[in-house]
Design an enzyme around this catalytic site. Structure first.
Site, PDB file in Angstrom:
ATOM      1  N   TRP A   1       3.466  -4.522   0.285  1.00 31.11           N
ATOM      2  CA  TRP A   1       2.293  -5.411   0.141  1.00 31.11           C
ATOM      3  C   TRP A   1       1.687  -5.779   1.505  1.00 31.11           C
ATOM      4  O   TRP A   1       1.137  -6.855   1.683  1.00 31.11           O
ATOM      5  CB  TRP A   1       2.660  -6.687  -0.637  1.00 31.11           C
TER       6      TRP A   1
ATOM      7  N   ARG B   1       1.200   0.279   0.419  1.00 28.84           N
ATOM      8  CA  ARG B   1       0.404  -0.829  -0.080  1.00 28.84           C
ATOM      9  C   ARG B   1      -0.003  -1.700   1.110  1.00 28.84           C
ATOM     10  O   ARG B   1       0.780  -1.953   2.020  1.00 28.84           O
ATOM     11  CB  ARG B   1       1.222  -1.633  -1.084  1.00 28.84           C
TER      12      ARG B   1
ATOM     13  N   ASP C   1      -0.191  -7.769  -5.050  1.00 31.20           N
ATOM     14  CA  ASP C   1      -0.555  -7.111  -6.313  1.00 31.20           C
ATOM     15  C   ASP C   1      -1.992  -7.447  -6.712  1.00 31.20           C
ATOM     16  O   ASP C   1      -2.435  -8.591  -6.588  1.00 31.20           O
ATOM     17  CB  ASP C   1       0.393  -7.543  -7.432  1.00 31.20           C
TER      18      ASP C   1
ATOM     19  N   CYS D   1      12.092  -5.762  -8.271  1.00 25.44           N
ATOM     20  CA  CYS D   1      11.487  -7.098  -8.317  1.00 25.44           C
ATOM     21  C   CYS D   1      11.928  -7.900  -9.528  1.00 25.44           C
ATOM     22  O   CYS D   1      12.144  -9.102  -9.445  1.00 25.44           O
ATOM     23  CB  CYS D   1       9.964  -6.983  -8.259  1.00 25.44           C
TER      24      CYS D   1
ATOM     25  N   ASP E   1       7.143   2.710 -13.931  1.00 20.51           N
ATOM     26  CA  ASP E   1       7.201   1.886 -12.703  1.00 20.51           C
ATOM     27  C   ASP E   1       8.487   1.078 -12.850  1.00 20.51           C
ATOM     28  O   ASP E   1       9.562   1.661 -12.965  1.00 20.51           O
ATOM     29  CB  ASP E   1       5.911   1.041 -12.660  1.00 20.51           C
TER      30      ASP E   1
ATOM     31  N   ASP F   1       9.580  -0.265  -3.604  1.00 16.41           N
ATOM     32  CA  ASP F   1       9.174  -1.659  -3.475  1.00 16.41           C
ATOM     33  C   ASP F   1       9.998  -2.361  -2.387  1.00 16.41           C
ATOM     34  O   ASP F   1      10.942  -1.789  -1.837  1.00 16.41           O
ATOM     35  CB  ASP F   1       9.383  -2.338  -4.842  1.00 16.41           C
TER      36      ASP F   1
ATOM     37  N   LYS G   1       7.812   5.523  -5.722  1.00 15.60           N
ATOM     38  CA  LYS G   1       7.268   4.265  -5.188  1.00 15.60           C
ATOM     39  C   LYS G   1       8.454   3.390  -4.824  1.00 15.60           C
ATOM     40  O   LYS G   1       9.349   3.194  -5.650  1.00 15.60           O
ATOM     41  CB  LYS G   1       6.395   3.604  -6.258  1.00 15.60           C
TER      42      LYS G   1
ATOM     43  N   TRP H   1       2.352  -0.512 -14.443  1.00 16.34           N
ATOM     44  CA  TRP H   1       2.589  -1.934 -14.178  1.00 16.34           C
ATOM     45  C   TRP H   1       1.395  -2.832 -14.496  1.00 16.34           C
ATOM     46  O   TRP H   1       1.557  -3.885 -15.127  1.00 16.34           O
ATOM     47  CB  TRP H   1       3.016  -2.130 -12.717  1.00 16.34           C
TER      48      TRP H   1
HETATM   49  C1  GLA Z   1       5.801  -5.327  -7.254  1.00 16.92           C
HETATM   50  C2  GLA Z   1       4.784  -4.213  -7.000  1.00 16.92           C
HETATM   51  C3  GLA Z   1       4.060  -3.886  -8.292  1.00 16.92           C
HETATM   52  C4  GLA Z   1       5.048  -3.470  -9.362  1.00 16.92           C
HETATM   53  C5  GLA Z   1       6.077  -4.573  -9.548  1.00 16.92           C
HETATM   54  C6  GLA Z   1       7.210  -4.149 -10.453  1.00 16.92           C
HETATM   55  O1  GLA Z   1       5.184  -6.512  -7.605  1.00 16.92           O
HETATM   56  O2  GLA Z   1       3.891  -4.614  -6.007  1.00 16.92           O
HETATM   57  O3  GLA Z   1       3.121  -2.854  -8.075  1.00 16.92           O
HETATM   58  O4  GLA Z   1       5.679  -2.264  -8.993  1.00 16.92           O
HETATM   59  O5  GLA Z   1       6.683  -4.942  -8.303  1.00 16.92           O
HETATM   60  O6  GLA Z   1       8.118  -5.208 -10.586  1.00 16.92           O
END
Ligand code: GLA
Length: 530
Positions: free
Chosen positions: A209, A226, A230, A146, A97, A175, A173, A61
């Site tokens: 996040w 996380r 980002d 996302c 990703d 999200d 992973k 990403w």
């Molecule tokens: C979010 C995640 C990133 C990535 C994007 C992909 O923003 O935090 O690390 O995986 O989505 O769209």
């Protein structure tokens, strides 16, 4: 960028700013203690033995965003992981990703995007496993990922985790986009149950996040979470933002432990816009914080400086330390910060000085500010210069340039061992019977320790294996081979599959090591006689 993504990014940015402006993690934690505390006692990793040191790998990403992700890119990067020496330094997890990998079919099941991934998502996983790497995939706990281009798991948790298991993912992973109205603990808990029901050992990487304070509860569900927004937009490294993330993440040190890690995001080491000093500093900060080391730069054709930083085993040794303690800031004057609080498996300590000012600075580090006795005589290892000095009594002075670090290990002994870094030649053994007469088939997996010590023999519980398979360990110490023997007698025509789990203990600290898993496929084209 869709409007939903903008909302998500803004929400995540607000979280980061919230931390920076003084909503301290301990206040956050206090508000969420009631819900998380009971859960924390049952770390998920205690059962599956995964990620007992922080996961290492590469994810697309940071450099690529969604668009150029496809099978060719992932395979090229897998090749670069091997060719650059990163695999031998412990990087294992790799995969797409938000790489527009699948859609949801009318039957509700995920269907791979064969235009982008012509080998299919299982085929890509097999390719990665054959190279001695581990397979990472991505999804979302909401209704869509996302970008909005891939379906999320909401309402399909059990089906989707089964698909990830069928594709042989080792890392997923998850999200938190497009999750409006969902309770975060419930949503990720269902995914945890679904993953266990799918019965494939998988590193669960939660990606909210920092929303919902996952450090207080996510250890019961997954292995890493996380902590912040980002670290950058695709292709745009942002040093100042990375530092804000590091300073937010260090405040959560008390929540990290073997099998459950604070994740300050993929690294930006080697991305355009980063200087060599910044690359070195970012890597050192991630190592002293026991962060997952997921590289995010383009590994194809990276320069020698970047490759040297990413493969510095002396720095990686701090990250991969079996005690799994996250270091933190113990002193900070705004320009110079001292990071410590990270005891290592051999009784040594990791210490880091980061300099954010404009000119060169000197910092005197007193043993007492590290919790040591002033009279202690200590050897000091510089993890970037690869030099040992001392013994020093009471203190040492380091000189650090702008955006750079001094990254040190302090010990009463003059040797600085590297803990286990286990690398396998393959994670997939494929066997095929011929004819109808009973036979024995063999396939091997060789696991080498790139760390300093000989390891005890790996242990495989024979009760965990199917009746047609036995596993014997040959070799000793640094390099051991798993000899897998299949007895075909009486097997009916069909496809057979087993996951082998091996466990071990780090000999100096006595800590459990991350379990080693690999897949065995057996094809029986014709039923075999007894
Ligand atoms: C979010 C995640 C990133 C990535 C994007 C992909 O923003 O935090 O690390 O995986 O989505 O769209």
């Amino acid at each position: 960028m869709t409007s939903k993504r903008t909302v998500m990014v803004l929400a995540a940015a607000a979280l980061l700013v919230g931390t920076a402006l003084g909503t301290t993690s301990s206040q956050n934690t206090a508000r969420h203690r009631g819900r998380g505390q009971g859960l924390l006692q049952n770390a998920h990793a205690e059962v599956d033995g995964l990620a007992l040191t922080p996961p290492m790998g590469w994810y697309p990403w940071n450099m690529f965003g969604e668009e150029p992700q496809n099978e060719a890119l992932i395979m090229e990067i897998a090749g670069a992981l091997v060719a650059s020496g990163m695999k031998d330094a412990g990087y294992a997890y790799v995969g797409p990703d938000e790489g527009i990998c699948f859609s949801r079919g009318k039957d509700g099941r995920l269907a791979p995007n064969l235009e982008r991934y012509p080998s299919g998502l299982r085929g890509l996983g097999d390719h990665i496993h054959r190279r001695g790497l581990k397979y990472a995939l991505y999804t979302d706990a909401g209704t869509k990922t996302c970008s909005g281009a891939m379906p999320g798991t909401k309402g399909y948790e059990f089906e989707d985790m089964r698909s990830f298991a069928e594709w042989r993912a080792d890392y997923v992973k998850i999200d938190w986009c497009n999750s409006q109205g969902q309770d975060i603990v419930d949503a990720y808990s269902i995914l945890g149950k679904a993953q266990r029901a799918a019965a494939r050992p998988v590193v669960h990487s939660l990606c909210s996040w920092g929303e919902g304070y996952p450090w207080t509860w996510a250890g019961a569900i997954g292995h890493m979470w996380r902590t912040t927004a980002d670290i950058c937009g695709p292709g745009k490294a942002d040093w100042a933002r990375a530092l804000r993330i590091a300073f937010a993440n260090e405040k959560l040190a008390e929540f990290a432990a073997p099998g459950r890690w604070n994740d300050p995001d993929m690294m930006i080491v080697g991305m355009p816009g980063m200087t060599e000093a910044q690359n070195r500093s970012l890597f050192s900060l991630w190592c002293i914080m026991a962060s997952p080391l997921i590289a995010g730069n383009d590994l194809r054709g990276m320069n020698a400086s970047t490759a040297g930083i990413l493969t510095n085993l002396e720095a990686i040794a701090v990250d991969q330390d079996p005690l799994g303690v996250q270091g933190r800031v113990v002193w900070n004057d705004g320009n110079v910060s001292l990071w410590a609080g990270k005891p290592l498996f051999d009784g040594s300590l990791a210490v880091l000085v980061l300099y954010q000012g404009r000119y060169r600075a000197e910092k005197k580090i007193y043993w007492e500010e590290l919790g040591l006795e002033a009279a202690d005589e200590l050897y000091v290892r510089d993890l970037w210069k690869h030099e040992t000095s001392g013994p020093h009594a009471g203190s040492i002075t380091v000189s650090v340039g702008p955006d750079d670090v001094a990254f040190l290990r302090l010990s009463k002994k003059p040797d600085f061992p590297v803990p286990p870094i286990v690398v396998a030649d393959t994670y997939l053994v494929s066997l095929r019977s011929t004819g109808t007469r009973p036979a024995k088939l063999f396939g091997t997996v060789t696991a080498a320790n790139k760390g300093s010590a000989d390891l005890p023999p790996w242990r495989v519980d024979p009760r965990s294996l199917p009746p047609w398979l036995s596993v014997e360990i040959t070799g000793s110490g640094r390099t051991q081979t798993f000899v897998n023997t299949v007895s075909t007698a009486g097997l009916k025509k069909g496809a057979y599959h087993a996951v082998v789990r091996a466990d071990n203990v780090e000999p100096v600290s006595g800590k459990r090591m991350t379990a080693l898993y690999y897949d065995i496929d057996l094809e029986v084209p014709r039923t075999v006689k007894r």
